[in-house]
Design a protein around this motif. Structure first.
Motif, PDB file in Angstrom:
ATOM      1  N   ARG A  15       0.955  -1.069   0.104  1.00  0.00           N
ATOM      2  CA  ARG A  15       0.171  -0.329  -0.149  1.00  0.00           C
ATOM      3  C   ARG A  15       0.537   0.725   0.092  1.00  0.00           C
ATOM      4  O   ARG A  15       0.274   2.265  -0.496  1.00  0.00           O
ATOM      5  N   ASN A  16       1.754   1.159   0.857  1.00  0.00           N
ATOM      6  CA  ASN A  16       2.225   2.376   1.009  1.00  0.00           C
ATOM      7  C   ASN A  16       3.165   2.824  -0.420  1.00  0.00           C
ATOM      8  O   ASN A  16       3.441   3.439  -0.873  1.00  0.00           O
TER       9      ASN A  16
ATOM     10  N   MET B 205       7.873  15.059   4.772  1.00  0.00           N
ATOM     11  CA  MET B 205       7.411  14.866   3.484  1.00  0.00           C
ATOM     12  C   MET B 205       5.867  15.469   3.211  1.00  0.00           C
ATOM     13  O   MET B 205       5.863  16.488   2.222  1.00  0.00           O
ATOM     14  N   VAL B 206       4.936  15.323   4.102  1.00  0.00           N
ATOM     15  CA  VAL B 206       4.051  16.479   3.820  1.00  0.00           C
ATOM     16  C   VAL B 206       4.060  17.633   4.090  1.00  0.00           C
ATOM     17  O   VAL B 206       3.634  18.848   3.282  1.00  0.00           O
ATOM     18  N   ALA B 207       4.634  17.834   4.825  1.00  0.00           N
ATOM     19  CA  ALA B 207       5.429  19.287   5.255  1.00  0.00           C
ATOM     20  C   ALA B 207       5.761  20.005   4.251  1.00  0.00           C
ATOM     21  O   ALA B 207       5.381  21.598   3.817  1.00  0.00           O
TER      22      ALA B 207
ATOM     23  N   ARG C  67       0.267  11.533   0.296  1.00  0.00           N
ATOM     24  CA  ARG C  67       1.103  10.594   1.380  1.00  0.00           C
ATOM     25  C   ARG C  67       0.757  10.969   2.797  1.00  0.00           C
ATOM     26  O   ARG C  67       1.773  10.338   3.557  1.00  0.00           O
ATOM     27  N   SER C  68       0.098  11.504   2.893  1.00  0.00           N
ATOM     28  CA  SER C  68      -0.632  11.953   4.502  1.00  0.00           C
ATOM     29  C   SER C  68      -1.553  10.299   4.764  1.00  0.00           C
ATOM     30  O   SER C  68      -1.542  10.101   5.943  1.00  0.00           O
ATOM     31  N   PHE C  69      -1.711   9.798   3.657  1.00  0.00           N
ATOM     32  CA  PHE C  69      -1.994   8.413   4.267  1.00  0.00           C
ATOM     33  C   PHE C  69      -1.511   7.207   4.552  1.00  0.00           C
ATOM     34  O   PHE C  69      -2.059   6.377   4.404  1.00  0.00           O
TER      35      PHE C  69
END
Length: 465
Positions: free
Chosen positions: A15-16, A83-85, A191-193
């Protein structure tokens, strides 16, 4: 119960891995067009080659300043949070850039400032992404996984560059920048998931300086690593200057504008897809030797722009260089995955990035003055010569010539176990290729699908694409 998706998807593509591949596709579709848009936004406001170089340098300077800190932070905090930030910062800076370009002629200082904010985001994103990518799959499948990931990423770059060039010509650079901002928002959401619950908590270190010192010791203790990074400090600088500054100028004056230049960059993207496809099947035993020999063709685009070749000739040269750099890219990532401990990957990646891009701000800022002093053609020929010279020099390092791909534990066991039943080769008379990528399981890599500390590294290997 096995679903149709499980049948189609390899066991290591959990999944990732799927989420990160999708995010990389989205951001590469936007960012490759945005590179063209930024250059033509400067030119459309009356800027010259020197101004284009200053904007390009403004993006790279924060990378140089913050990369090492970004690597240390990524080895301390959850990498996907970093990464999300970073994606959020890139989204905001590109959105403001787009609004300014659409609403009028923004001053040069504002374009430099917004580009610098984007570079700051990349300084934190890059080491985190590279570290996560290298720990996302099991060792035996790493080479194939890297190649497939890069194929998807570069395919998106191919479409993004070609579409971006056409969009710049049709609707203007501001809207292309707006698309890039939206792409960063979507990628950050994906990417937050990510599920990183299986990653063991990292032991507290001795502070930021201690972390940086450990990364430096890991980096400097490997001659193949620092030698190739030193090589690419020159290669990335001169190729970056050629593509970011001289390329748009040659396109405007000789090739017909943004559309043909976007086509040439799209051909490079097509070459990287072809190179990744090749590396899914070819596993060179001497990883770094094969990769380094494929750096020589990177001199060809600068030479083609110096002539200059017509659009079809330039596109052909860009395609070949795209294939070549992808062979290097997969070989380099496989060597890093094989040799560097997982808990130090982001710090080592930061030193890698730092060395590779340290000279880019200087090269892009000096591109305009070099054109005035020596002429555009002579400057481009100089870029080509420098690529050839530094690549030849790095081949004198024994570890670069001799570092080999290690056999996996599975292959070693097979070699040591007597045959119990007739092999496929004996039964058919035909040679059979091994199905597993010959890499050892590295400490810290997750072995079960879906339990990986996920990844992305767009723009990472060797920052061409």
């Amino acid at each position: 119960m096995t679903t149709p998706a499980d049948v189609r998807r390899p066991s290591w593509a959990g999944r990732n891995y799927s989420l990160l591949t999708a995010a990389a596709i989205v951001t590469n579709l936007g960012s490759h067009g945005a590179l063209i848009a930024a250059a033509f936004a400067v030119l459309d406001t009356g800027g010259d080659g020197g101004d284009v170089g200053l904007v390009a340098a403004a993006r790279t300077l924060p990378l140089v300043l913050f990369l090492l800190i970004g690597g240390a932070v990524a080895d301390r905090l959850p990498r996907h949070h970093v990464m999300v930030a970073a994606n959020a910062l890139n989204c905001v800076s590109q959105a403001v850039f787009a609004v300014l370009v659409i609403s009028g002629a923004p001053p040069l200082w504002s374009m430099m400032l917004l580009t610098a904010l984007g570079g700051t985001g990349q300084a934190f994103f890059g080491p985190a992404a590279e570290g996560m990518l290298m720990s996302t799959v099991s060792g035996e499948q790493a080479g194939r996984a890297f190649a497939l990931y890069r194929m998807a990423m570069q395919g998106a770059g191919l479409g993004g560059a070609a579409l971006g060039g056409l969009m710049v010509a049709a609707i203007g650079p501001g809207w292309v920048l707006a698309v890039d901002a939206a792409a960063f928002a979507v990628a950050g959401a994906l990417r937050s998931f990510l599920d990183v619950s299986h990653i063991p908590a990292r032991a507290p270190g001795g502070g930021l300086l201690s972390d940086l010192r450990e990364g430096w010791q890991e980096f400097i203790g490997r001659p193949w690593l620092w030698a190739i990074v030193a090589q690419f400090s020159v290669v990335v600088a001169v190729v970056g200057a050629a593509e970011a500054v001289f390329g748009p100028l040659v396109a405007r004056d000789e090739l017909g504008g943004a559309g043909p230049w976007g086509l040439a960059l799209g051909a490079f993207g097509a070459g990287t897809v072809g190179g990744a496809f090749l590396m899914m099947r070819w596993k060179p035993r001497r990883l770094l030797l094969a990769g380094t020999l494929c750096v020589f063709p990177l001199a060809a685009p600068s030479a083609a722009l110096a002539v200059p070749l017509p659009v079809w000739g330039l596109a052909a040269v860009m395609f070949v260089s795209g294939v070549a750099i992808e062979v290097f890219g997969v070989s380099w990532m496989t060597a890093m995955h094989q040799e560097i401990p997982e808990e130090k990957l982001s710090r080592v990646a930061a030193y890698d990035w730092f060395g590779s891009i340290a000279m880019v701000p200087l090269a892009t800022a000096l591109a305009g003055p070099a054109e005035l002093a020596f002429g555009r053609s002579a400057s481009l020929w100089g870029c080509a010569v420098l690529v050839v010279v530094v690549t030849a020099l790095v081949l004198f390092v024994p570890d670069v010539r001799n570092l080999t791909r290690r056999a996996s534990s599975t292959e070693v066991a097979k070699a040591a176990t007597p045959l119990v039943e007739p092999s496929a080769e004996l039964a058919t008379g035909l040679p059979v290729e091994p199905s597993a990528d010959p890499l050892p399981d590295r400490p810290g890599a997750m072995d079960e699908p879906g339990a990986e500390p996920s990844a992305d590294a767009e723009g990472s290997v060797r920052r061409f694409g």
